[in-house]
Each structure stands twice: as structure tokens, then as C-alpha cells.
Design a protein around this motif. Sequence first.
Motif: not given
Length: 198
Positions: A83-90, A92-94, A96-104, A126-129
Motif C-alpha cells: 500500500i505504501t508503494k501503491i499510494t506514493k502517487k495520486p 484517479d480511483l473513480s 481505476d475500479q481494480n485499484l479502488l477495490i483493493r484499496l478498500m 481514498l478520500r483525496k483520490n
Amino acid sequence: MKSVLMILFLILAFLFSWLAEAKSKKKLFTNLLACEKKGDSKNYFKLLEEPVAKICLSASSRLLLQLDFYLTYGDVNKVKKLITKITKKPADLSKDQNLLIRLMRSYILFLDKNDNQEALKLEDYLRKNCKKTQIQKEIEQLHQVYLAPNQNLLTELSKQLKTAEKPQQKLIIYDRLTKVSESLGLKKTSKRIFNANA
């Protein structure tokens, strides 16, 4: 005539390579799923490093597949690192459904394991992206259930339980009702509400 044959040959070569890649990808996913079901992390991660995986899957897809394995087995420390690696950069989770599901899923894992610091960091990301209203509401409710339960939330969840139509929705709401009730010291309340709506 030669140019027509050359074009037909190129089209056939493209179709053949596309079919071969699709077949290789299907076999790769079948093998990954079999390893995941067995909990065979050694072979799962070995498959993700093989040339077939590197040809058929992007680096970000392979990263998400690693995350899937660790989420399946609740390995909080490995999930944190990814998660640290994935969230280093912003992102648009709206879109990227695959990424959004995994982050949730990761967010819920952190909440379930009482790792509030990691949960809050991921919640902020999550709130910001992701500006989808439905996701924002889900994050807010999860925050309240795990980190700030109150009587109003108990009432809101009870209303949701009455209007929920699908059994899966009812189970999720009941689980949240149970957590909130226990946090508020009202262990019998959630059972009473569930029985009244069953």
C-alpha cells in the motif's frame, strides 16, 4: 499480389500471437488461482516473476495480484508495504475500479486488525483520490463503525437493515451493527435488531 499476401500474413501472425497470449494469460491466471487457494505463496510469486507474467501483465497488474494474495491471507505487514508503494502517487480511483477495490479491502483489513494509524493514512488517500459520492459515504460509515461509533450510527444502520433487499447487504449491515453495538457496550441490541428484521 505480393503486398496483399504480405498483409494477410501479418494479420494472421497478429491473430495467432493474440490468441497465444490470451491462452497463456488464461493458463497463468488458472495457476495463480490454484496457488492462492492452496496458500502456496512460493509458487504464486514465482509465477508472477516468470516471463509469461511479465509479457502478459503490466507491472501494476502484477503488484495488485501480489496484494490480492496478502489480502486473502490477512498479512497486514505485507499489505502495508504494498500500500505504501501503491499510494506514493495520486491516482484517479473513480476510473481505476481494480485499484479502488483493493484499496478498500486493505482499508477494511487495517480497521479489522485495529491498525488505526495505517487505516487513517489510507482513508485520507481514498478520500483525496476518489470523489464518487457512494465511496465517500462508505468510507465515512466504515470510519464511524470502527473508529467513532455512536448511537446515531446505530439508528442509521437499523434503518438500512430494514430496507436492505439482498442477503449480502443484510449480512454486511448486521456485521456493522454488531461492531457498533459492542463498541457502545450494547451486545444484545444488534441481535435484537437482526431478529426483528430477519
